[in-house]
Scaffold this active site. Sequence first.
Site, short mmCIF file in Angstrom:
data_model
loop_
_atom_site.label_atom_id
_atom_site.label_comp_id
_atom_site.label_asym_id
_atom_site.label_seq_id
_atom_site.Cartn_x
_atom_site.Cartn_y
_atom_site.Cartn_z
NE ARG A 1 -9.22 -6.62 -12.11
CZ ARG A 1 -9.11 -5.71 -11.13
NH1 ARG A 1 -8.22 -5.86 -10.17
NH2 ARG A 1 -9.89 -4.65 -11.10
CB SER B 1 -20.83 -20.73 26.20
OG SER B 1 -19.96 -21.77 26.59
CG ASP C 1 -9.88 3.77 -3.99
OD1 ASP C 1 -9.87 4.33 -5.08
OD2 ASP C 1 -9.26 2.72 -3.76
CD GLU D 1 -6.05 0.86 -4.17
OE1 GLU D 1 -7.02 0.34 -3.63
OE2 GLU D 1 -5.96 1.00 -5.40
CG HIS E 1 -8.84 -6.98 13.12
ND1 HIS E 1 -10.04 -7.42 13.62
CD2 HIS E 1 -8.73 -5.68 13.48
CE1 HIS E 1 -10.65 -6.40 14.24
NE2 HIS E 1 -9.85 -5.34 14.18
CD GLU F 1 4.63 -4.20 5.69
OE1 GLU F 1 3.95 -5.23 5.56
OE2 GLU F 1 5.55 -3.88 4.90
CB THR G 1 9.49 -6.23 2.44
OG1 THR G 1 8.43 -5.49 1.81
CG2 THR G 1 10.80 -5.91 1.75
CD GLU H 1 6.08 -2.38 1.54
OE1 GLU H 1 6.99 -2.40 2.39
OE2 GLU H 1 5.44 -3.40 1.21
#
Length: 693
Positions: free
Chosen positions: A186, A582, A423, A394, A642, A406, A246, A403
């Site tokens: 959403r 390559s 979850d 969450e 990542h 971190e 933060t 948090e």
Amino acid sequence: MKRTLLIPVLLGMVASASEPPPLGFSRDRAAALAPLETRLHEGIRPERCRREHRILTEEPHLAGSPRNLELARHIADEWRAYGLEDVAMVEHPVYLPWPVRYEATLVEPVRQALSLTEPGIPQDKDSYAQDVGIPYCAYSADVDVTAQVVYVNSGNPEDYDVLASEGIDVRGKIALARYSMPYSYRGFKALTAQQRGVAALVLYSDPADDGNGQGEVFPWGPWGPEGHLQRGSIVYDFNLPGDPRTPGWASVPGARVVPAHDAPSMPKIAAAPMSAKDAGRMLEVLGGPPAPRAWQGGLPITYRLGPGPARLHLVIENDREVRSIWNVIGKLHGRDAPSEWVILGNHRYAWVYGAVDPASGSASLMETARAFGELARGGWRPRRTLVFASWDAEEFTLTGSTEWGELEADRLRSGALAYLNVDSSASGPAFSASSVPALAPFLREVARAVPDPSGGSLYDAWRRRQETKPGEEPPVTTRLGSGSDYTVFLNFLGVPVADLTFEGSYGVYHSIYDSFTWVDRVGDPGYFYHAAMARYWATAALRLAEADVVPLDYGAYAREVLSYLDEVRDLAAKTKVDVDLSPAREAADRWERAASSVAGRARRALENGDAAGAARVHAALMTVERTLLDDRGLVGRPWYKHLIYAPRPTYKPLVLPGVVEAIEAGDRARAAAEVARLVRALGLAAAALEGAN
Ligand SMILES: [Zn+2]
């Protein structure tokens, strides 16, 4: 009593002599593993999942509310009683706005105030609760506007293009968008509406998508009744998750903060959720051309595009409070390698009762923790440390886990073996697993060791339900986007992650009807799948905590990256961005060779009882995921570090994000630079493994 114990021990030995030991285990250690798994499985009880689930879903528990703090205390107390150690409630003050006002009145062609509430259902007493709060989209901007309504289908860019081709100007209008299946986040609909200049966005649940167009509605079936509405955040956490004040460091009391409204995760548009019942009042009176056939929904009307004559007066107002949230963390310290952590996490807070999302997962987590606690009270101790986490907030912006990640970044970067996220644990019987490619073979193997409630192994049930072809393995989704608490571990810390669930038809997501009664009556009567998840989760955690060599398969990972590079080559050809891939292919090939040689090295060490050799391979494997990060992060969103996976704004996975986004931007120089840093990361990944040979 010794005599009766002899038989299972002998049986265990017979089994381990005829079967290869589990991935990463020597024969000796595998023999010690089997009875532990049996005790864990036997200790996990469906009826206990149900009892805990009733407690967790008894009352609404929004993040920042007294009830959610009470549940944190309950979980902490239980974990201490189970025998977990260092149980702590970790506080994070975070920007967590709550709604103050939400009013929607149709002012033309007839005046009618919309109810914006979900009606009670006689079979579910919880659906009559008065204290559910104002339904809202978290991090919505405030608005007080009267404007014509325009129907924008799913509210994706291509939908606005269709409207533009019909000559319909959406600027300054109120866009009415449906939540659609397949799911698109959403927040992406909000971002799109913001970019197209609409005045405000109303998101409603069309019966065709998750209501009676799909099948029987609650309380007779799993789908959403006409009055259900889907709350949820519209935050742009694909730019930055966690407390917007933060970015990249932990919100702890006294921490330095930046203004929330400047954060790249904060929407500039107002949005609110609505039921089909309320949205139908507008759709019934919309004029303009009929909407395309694919845009017609499940209400018994012809859907039209507008704009108008329906005009809506919409008022959305939120407070701007900083509220304290609480993660609950408990541990079982490792006997040999206490600084190596296997982490099991689930979120606690829900939009209302959150019986599936997330309380089903919380109930499974509680039962998993209890079963481990029971082993520990009998004198057992894991080889490595098990960490149990109940995350807060969450649903806002992956706040609690971000948090904490971190806060504990140094320890996690050096010592986290894997993060296992659940979850929702059970909205039905179909097992589904996502993970980094290195964990996929391990996740399949664990399924062989866990019974499925329908009989046989979970592995067989998984294959059957996914209609896996003969000779093929059941699918593990290895392309990770976002949408749950694994994000900080993968994208910020470089920890291998897995995300697990049992799924089924589920049309009450984020509504008041995601209740105890829904789960008890429809989703998982008997709580057998809650227990199956607890057994699976416990088995995976146990094996990761006990293995001689962590079962991470980087050969599989490297082959996936090679296949992504093929896709990138095709994309580059299609978009005519000339980029030389390559060097990346060569680096991935080198990584693949290093991984297969390490796998051979591990096999020999395990077969020959070479503990020092196994330890060397283990130590090398633990560092590899970290090498795939670049501390500078992705262009425009430095928190995401990542280089193989990132979420798109839709939450869909984006592979090789740096290279792909550069190509999509048509920027050849940037694409070359992105290939260079990918080559560097893949080279580090290979070197990490070569060092163990
Ligand atoms: Zn959730």
